[in-house]
Design a protein around this motif. Structure first.
Motif, PDB file in Angstrom:
ATOM      1  N   VAL A 205       0.615  -1.116  -0.096  1.00 39.39           N
ATOM      2  CA  VAL A 205       0.067   0.022   0.041  1.00 39.39           C
ATOM      3  C   VAL A 205       0.806   1.345  -0.029  1.00 39.39           C
ATOM      4  N   LYS A 206       2.092   1.078   0.630  1.00 40.94           N
ATOM      5  CA  LYS A 206       2.894   2.690   0.887  1.00 40.94           C
ATOM      6  C   LYS A 206       3.443   2.804  -0.494  1.00 40.94           C
ATOM      7  N   ILE A 207       3.701   1.732  -1.388  1.00 40.11           N
ATOM      8  CA  ILE A 207       4.502   2.009  -2.830  1.00 40.11           C
ATOM      9  C   ILE A 207       3.327   2.856  -3.581  1.00 40.11           C
ATOM     10  N   ALA A 208       2.079   2.082  -3.432  1.00 38.04           N
ATOM     11  CA  ALA A 208       0.537   2.533  -4.410  1.00 38.04           C
ATOM     12  C   ALA A 208       0.329   4.088  -4.035  1.00 38.04           C
ATOM     13  N   LEU A 209       0.572   4.295  -2.706  1.00 35.28           N
ATOM     14  CA  LEU A 209       0.248   5.698  -2.132  1.00 35.28           C
ATOM     15  C   LEU A 209       1.261   6.621  -2.458  1.00 35.28           C
ATOM     16  N   GLY A 210       2.518   6.081  -2.544  1.00 38.77           N
ATOM     17  CA  GLY A 210       3.659   7.016  -3.132  1.00 38.77           C
ATOM     18  C   GLY A 210       3.485   7.270  -4.312  1.00 38.77           C
ATOM     19  N   THR A 211       3.178   6.343  -5.130  1.00 40.24           N
ATOM     20  CA  THR A 211       2.874   6.409  -6.855  1.00 40.24           C
ATOM     21  C   THR A 211       1.755   7.846  -6.866  1.00 40.24           C
ATOM     22  N   ALA A 212       0.665   7.627  -6.208  1.00 38.95           N
ATOM     23  CA  ALA A 212      -0.290   8.628  -6.210  1.00 38.95           C
ATOM     24  C   ALA A 212       0.002   9.924  -5.793  1.00 38.95           C
ATOM     25  N   ALA A 213       0.860  10.005  -4.852  1.00 36.55           N
ATOM     26  CA  ALA A 213       1.479  11.351  -4.291  1.00 36.55           C
ATOM     27  C   ALA A 213       2.418  11.635  -5.324  1.00 36.55           C
ATOM     28  N   ALA A 214       3.425  11.047  -5.872  1.00 35.65           N
ATOM     29  CA  ALA A 214       4.182  11.516  -6.966  1.00 35.65           C
ATOM     30  C   ALA A 214       3.445  12.092  -8.298  1.00 35.65           C
ATOM     31  N   LEU A 215       2.475  11.458  -8.709  1.00 34.69           N
ATOM     32  CA  LEU A 215       1.907  11.923  -9.796  1.00 34.69           C
ATOM     33  C   LEU A 215       1.018  13.048  -9.549  1.00 34.69           C
TER      34      LEU A 215
END
Length: 304
Positions: A87-97
């Motif tokens: 989940v952390k990697i997925a949330l980091g992806t959303a935050a980066a985009l």
């Protein structure tokens, strides 16, 4: 000391014996004219063969740029979550985009993502079969290893010359140059993964009467998957690096902005576009590495 030594030696011994300039000029002209003649004869055929790549790239680019931004972010986050199960990697992806969108680089980032996605798919389609062939044939490895050495050490700008001569300026020439530059790691690591499969596992497959094809798909490829995923990861990283260089021939996206920032000495523009490229690289890297670790654990459980 060297110059003093040359005073006592004949001039011919102190000057490197170069090939006559007239011979070299004739050789260069012959090669260049032959290449141009090949382009004139087969350029239309090559354009026809690469047209599906143009269509697919344009379709994917329009899909990324024309879709609502929140749906694109949600889709990428879900894909990363499915690959990494983190989940952390997925949330980091959303935050980066989201950060990329906030600084006004959304459309250029989508163009770059489309280019890297198509380049990676092409490299996988080309690289994995070649890597399997090298892994199962010593003769193929002997032939391809020097070629891969040249491909990995050749300056990236050099790849643009023949591609532009054949296809001109545009996205497809840039895509081909990126694939040529980035395909070597996946070939090497697929070859390595196939060759690192335990001999005992292959002997067990032989004992059960497995055919060569069954051994490949049921034993060698599953055990080589972690190496293959590492090769895909490296190919993605090299594609992102080459996208900036390929912007010189009309690829567009973030690479074009970086090139303009260098030309005009715009520090902030270059930094922000570089940040966007780094963010994309981290997203791909974390997702592919996490997926590779999952595959390795699964393989160890199945074959342990």
């Amino acid at each position: 000391m060297a110059s003093a030594l040359c005073t006592f030696l004949p001039h011919a011994l102190c000057r490197f014996p170069e090939i006559d300039s007239g011979i070299m000029r004739s050789f260069r002209q012959t090669v260049d004219n032959g290449f141009k003649s090949f382009v004139r004869s087969y350029g239309d055929i090559l354009d026809t063969l690469t047209r599906p790549l143009q269509w697919f790239l344009n379709w994917l680019q329009h899909l990324f740029t024309d879709s609502p931004w929140f749906l694109v972010i949600l889709a990428f986050a879900l894909i990363v979550l499915a690959l990494s199960r983190n989940v952390k990697i997925a949330l980091g992806t959303a935050a980066a985009l989201l950060m990329i969108g906030f600084v006004g680089l959304w459309e250029d980032t989508m163009v770059t993502l489309a280019m890297v996605t198509v380049c990676t798919l092409c490299a996988v389609v080309i690289g994995i079969p070649l890597g399997i062939w090298m892994g199962r044939s010593d003769r193929a490895q002997t032939v391809f290893n020097p070629v891969l050495d040249v491909m990995q050490t050749m300056p990236s700008f050099v790849y643009l010359i023949p591609v532009v001569m054949i296809f001109g300026i545009g996205k497809v020439p840039g895509l081909i140059a990126v694939v040529i530059y980035a395909v070597a790691p996946i070939i090497r690591l697929t070859n390595l993964g196939i060759r690192l499969v335990d001999r005992e596992a292959l002997e067990a497959a032989d004992a059960f009467g497995s055919s060569s094809t069954q051994k490949l798909f049921n034993v060698q490829l599953p055990l080589a998957l972690p190496n293959i995923m590492a090769g895909i990861n490296q190919t993605i990283m090299m594609s992102l690096a080459m996208v900036v260089v390929a912007s010189m021939i009309g690829v567009g996206g973030l690479g074009k902005n970086v090139l303009q920032a260098i030309t005009n000495q715009f520090f902030t523009v270059g930094f922000l576009n570089g940040f966007a490229l780094v963010a994309i690289a981290i997203i791909f890297d974390r997702a592919s590495q996490a997926y590779g670790r999952r595959l390795q654990k699964h393989t160890e459980v199945v074959h342990g």
